[in-house]
Motif scaffolding. Sequence first.
Motif, PDB file in Angstrom:
ATOM      1  N   TYR A  89       0.833  -1.210   0.000  1.00 26.96           N
ATOM      2  CA  TYR A  89       0.000   0.000   0.000  1.00 26.96           C
ATOM      3  C   TYR A  89       0.864   1.254   0.000  1.00 26.96           C
ATOM      4  N   VAL A  90       1.951   1.234   0.768  1.00 27.61           N
ATOM      5  CA  VAL A  90       2.863   2.379   0.807  1.00 27.61           C
ATOM      6  C   VAL A  90       3.446   2.624  -0.581  1.00 27.61           C
ATOM      7  N   LEU A  91       3.867   1.564  -1.259  1.00 32.54           N
ATOM      8  CA  LEU A  91       4.409   1.698  -2.616  1.00 32.54           C
ATOM      9  C   LEU A  91       3.364   2.279  -3.563  1.00 32.54           C
ATOM     10  N   GLU A  92       2.120   1.840  -3.421  1.00 32.81           N
ATOM     11  CA  GLU A  92       1.058   2.337  -4.302  1.00 32.81           C
ATOM     12  C   GLU A  92       0.797   3.821  -4.069  1.00 32.81           C
ATOM     13  N   VAL A  93       0.740   4.226  -2.810  1.00 31.42           N
ATOM     14  CA  VAL A  93       0.505   5.637  -2.479  1.00 31.42           C
ATOM     15  C   VAL A  93       1.689   6.490  -2.939  1.00 31.42           C
ATOM     16  N   ALA A  94       2.908   5.998  -2.729  1.00 31.40           N
ATOM     17  CA  ALA A  94       4.097   6.753  -3.113  1.00 31.40           C
ATOM     18  C   ALA A  94       4.164   6.927  -4.629  1.00 31.40           C
ATOM     19  N   GLU A  95       3.759   5.910  -5.350  1.00 38.13           N
ATOM     20  CA  GLU A  95       3.837   5.951  -6.813  1.00 38.13           C
ATOM     21  C   GLU A  95       2.767   6.851  -7.419  1.00 38.13           C
ATOM     22  N   LYS A  96       1.551   6.786  -6.895  1.00 39.74           N
ATOM     23  CA  LYS A  96       0.406   7.460  -7.523  1.00 39.74           C
ATOM     24  C   LYS A  96      -0.007   8.745  -6.819  1.00 39.74           C
ATOM     25  N   GLY A  97       0.465   8.962  -5.568  1.00 38.17           N
ATOM     26  CA  GLY A  97      -0.097  10.023  -4.744  1.00 38.17           C
ATOM     27  C   GLY A  97      -1.345   9.509  -4.056  1.00 38.17           C
ATOM     28  N   TRP A  98      -1.648  10.047  -2.879  1.00 39.67           N
ATOM     29  CA  TRP A  98      -2.747   9.478  -2.093  1.00 39.67           C
ATOM     30  C   TRP A  98      -4.087   9.594  -2.817  1.00 39.67           C
ATOM     31  N   LYS A  99      -4.277  10.694  -3.554  1.00 43.96           N
ATOM     32  CA  LYS A  99      -5.587  10.918  -4.170  1.00 43.96           C
ATOM     33  C   LYS A  99      -5.844   9.918  -5.293  1.00 43.96           C
ATOM     34  N   ASN A 100      -4.889   9.783  -6.219  1.00 45.67           N
ATOM     35  CA  ASN A 100      -5.068   8.835  -7.316  1.00 45.67           C
ATOM     36  C   ASN A 100      -5.113   7.393  -6.810  1.00 45.67           C
ATOM     37  N   ALA A 101      -4.297   7.108  -5.792  1.00 44.25           N
ATOM     38  CA  ALA A 101      -4.307   5.754  -5.220  1.00 44.25           C
ATOM     39  C   ALA A 101      -5.675   5.435  -4.632  1.00 44.25           C
ATOM     40  N   ALA A 102      -6.275   6.410  -3.963  1.00 43.00           N
ATOM     41  CA  ALA A 102      -7.595   6.197  -3.349  1.00 43.00           C
ATOM     42  C   ALA A 102      -8.694   6.073  -4.403  1.00 43.00           C
TER      43      ALA A 102
END
Length: 370
Positions: A320-333
């Motif tokens: 999840y951390v990798l996903e948020v770091a890669e996309k930014g919290w908004k796009n990841a959400a």
Amino acid sequence: MLIGVPKEIKNNENRVALTPAGAKELVKQGHQVYLQENAGAESGFGNELYRKAGATILPSIEEIYRVAEMILKVKEPIEPEYPLIRENQLLFTYFHFASYEPLTKAMINSKAVCLAYETVEKADRSLPLLIPMSEVAGRMAVQKGANYLEKPLGGRGILLGGVPGTLPAKVLILGGGVVGTHAALMAAGLGADVTILDVSLPRMRYLADMMPPNVKTMMSNEYNIRKLIPSADLIIGAVLIPGAKAPHLITRDMLKEMLPGTVLVDVAVDQGGCIETCQPTTHENPTYVIDGVLHYCVANMPGAVPYTSTLALTNATLPYVLEVAEKGWKNAAIQNPELRAGLNIIDGEVVYKAVADTFSLEYVPVEKHL
């Protein structure tokens, strides 16, 4: 993304939010990891291991909060950290907002983005970032309970598994989820007479099929609880309502029905507790006695086994951390509903309904911020 990992400053919290292996994976993906000096030392991970993984070591917590776009923590920020949190900064940690209104209001005032480990939720309603610490806490609840049943520590003086010619201790577990399941397996393995209470018949059928013969199940209701507590030696509170305050299944008046030296372990204390007389304690001063009943209510039990806990936590959080770091919290959400469920507070607004309801605050649907 610039990712900061501060040293935990809550009483006797020895875990760290990221292992050196986790730091290396983030660095490999092009992110910068900043670790506060000695943040991993109590978990068995020295500064040099992080340096070799590509992380930058900073000397103070203030510098970590100043440079980081995303703060990775284990426990919720405490009062000295509140002024360090910046508007729009992302905090990814265990918050348990429903148990502590001052924290909720402080995060609202900070206008930070609060992504809570404990409410990240899969489609099957499982909580992937809570499960590893629930597994640890469930097993620890039995270890601690068995220890405190010893007479010199205030218990009844009963051995959990008994010996030939004596009856084993009776263990009552409130809740058959992850905590309750692991507590039951641990207690059963030590030879105790275990009863799990739950409100879900399908869950009890599952537990009845997979548990050893010395574990029984019963429907959880006040009648059955009152029937069982007079003979229970160890009672473990393992009730969870995601993001909300736990209900009080053991009330104060019930203590008078218990044997002197009965031990209560409330694993739900970080969500307000399912035992009315439980108040959060620390590893430094873990217990107290009310009406002859010993209470163990440490709010960060896994912090006592930080090496195991830190590895287990990073195993779960890193994807999840990798996903948020890669996309930014908004796009990841937007793209991942599991992460979207983890958002609790954004820009001063409560976007998780159970938290808003707990403190009668205005609830704003998370979609407004996406």
